[in-house]
Design an enzyme around this catalytic site. Structure first.
Site, PDB file in Angstrom:
ATOM      1  N   HIS A  45      -4.081  -5.284  11.379  1.00  0.00           N
ATOM      2  CA  HIS A  45      -3.760  -5.876   9.975  1.00  0.00           C
ATOM      3  C   HIS A  45      -3.639  -7.534   9.844  1.00  0.00           C
ATOM      4  CE1 HIS A  45      -3.033  -4.502   5.605  1.00  0.00           C
ATOM      5  NE2 HIS A  45      -3.641  -6.177   5.710  1.00  0.00           N
TER       6      HIS A  45
ATOM      7  N   TYR B 188       0.838  -0.676   0.570  1.00  0.00           N
ATOM      8  CA  TYR B 188      -0.192   0.230   0.281  1.00  0.00           C
ATOM      9  C   TYR B 188       1.212   1.191   0.151  1.00  0.00           C
ATOM     10  CZ  TYR B 188      -3.363  -2.982   1.704  1.00  0.00           C
ATOM     11  OH  TYR B 188      -5.110  -3.823   1.906  1.00  0.00           O
TER      12      TYR B 188
END
Length: 338
Positions: free
Chosen positions: A150, A94
């Site tokens: 996450h 990301y």
């Protein structure tokens, strides 16, 4: 009959999508078409309800693996009506800063809801606070809308300090929420056993569970836990991208191709409609404007048109055909075929 064509009888339609379905019913009845069927609870809603009553769109955009195009795709997604954006702090996949830059520059970002995620290597004491404050700077948002842990574990080779306990990180997230640095907190890639442990220790609401969800991994136990505890279940990789081989597995499977053909829809759109009909929120990734537009058309995040008729058009036989794929693989083509 006149009774079925009455725009004043939305029936079980949730309030957030009622207007769109009433308008659709009026137009359809005027043309002699049957009204759309009532959808089960959650399936017909444009938005999911977070703890405390805030609404978040049930269809968003995943912003992983876009590299230097992250800001461009974020901007296009916003222009095409997306209001739920999913990013993370993990630079392996990301670019959180690029998402923030696009949000800061876009004239279409009003009402956007942004999810970010803390990497398991940062589950150390004190580190969670540091990376949350860094995300505020990168995303130009304080407080942050939603922060997830996450993963309950770590991906091989990505955590030089070894496995760090997610329990400590969760407690620090709860403190940050209490202080107002974060509005909502949740988790990603947690098993049913992990969720039961989390719910036993949590003193703040768990807003979201984000897990791998596709026709072959339907995660029924975790979804049931979420329903029982008022947690929004959000699926990633819904088109089968976790299976590798360089393409989304759902785009080529014969059962899903047949589903799409029956409804004159693209395979991706049909699979996303199935997920929405099952009550799952989804965050498909795409870098192409036409796909972002097509995906966004399934759920009107701006509140004007409800969910697309395709979601309501899926029959029980359609749903069962896809449910039958659960536990198989994309290459087990016999399972679930009609």
């Amino acid at each position: 009959s006149g009774r079925h064509c009455s725009a004043g009888e939305p029936g079980a339609m949730p309030w957030v999508s009622r207007l769109g379905f009433v308008l659709a019913a009026v137009v359809g009845c005027a043309a002699g078409a049957p009204p759309p069927p009532a959808l089960p609870e959650d399936a017909g809603r444009t938005h999911a309800e977070l703890p405390g009553g805030e609404l978040v769109c049930r269809l968003g955009v995943g912003l992983a693996a876009l590299g230097p195009r992250t800001a461009e795709v974020t901007t296009v997604a916003l222009e095409e009506g997306a209001r739920l954006l999913d990013t993370a702090q993990a630079p392996e996949w990301y670019d959180e800063a690029a998402v923030g830059a696009a949000l800061n520059a876009s004239g279409a970002a009003l009402g956007a809801f942004v999810t970010t995620k803390i990497h398991p290597r940062d589950y150390r004491p004190g580190r969670v606070r540091e990376v949350v404050l860094r995300s505020q700077e990168r995303l130009h948002r304080a407080p942050l809308d939603l922060v997830l842990l996450h993963n309950a574990r770590c991906w091989p080779g990505h955590c030089p300090d070894g496995l760090l306990p997610w329990q400590d990180a969760w407690r620090e997230l709860e403190r940050l929420r209490a202080e107002g640095a974060v509005r909502h907190i949740g988790v990603s890639q947690f098993t049913a056993a992990d969720m039961r442990e989390l719910l036993a220790l949590a003193s703040a609401p768990v807003s979201v569970l984000q897990n791998w969800f596709d026709p072959w991994v339907q995660d029924r136990e975790c979804r049931a836990i979420c329903r029982a505890h008022g947690i929004v279940y959000q699926g990633f990789s819904t088109l089968g991208t976790q299976w590798g081989r360089g393409a989304a597995a759902a785009l080529a499977h014969p059962t899903l191709a047949a589903l799409a053909a029956r409804h004159d829809a693209a395979p991706a759109r049909a699979v996303l409609a199935w997920a929405l009909r099952e009550g799952v929120s989804v965050i498909p990734r795409s870098s192409r404007r036409e796909h972002l537009r097509d995906n966004a058309g399934l759920v009107d995040c701006l509140g004007h048109g409800g969910v697309a008729p395709l979601v309501a058009a899926l029959t029980e036989a359609d749903l069962e055909a896809v449910r039958a794929l659960d536990g198989a693989t994309p290459w087990d083509q016999a399972a679930g075929e009609l």
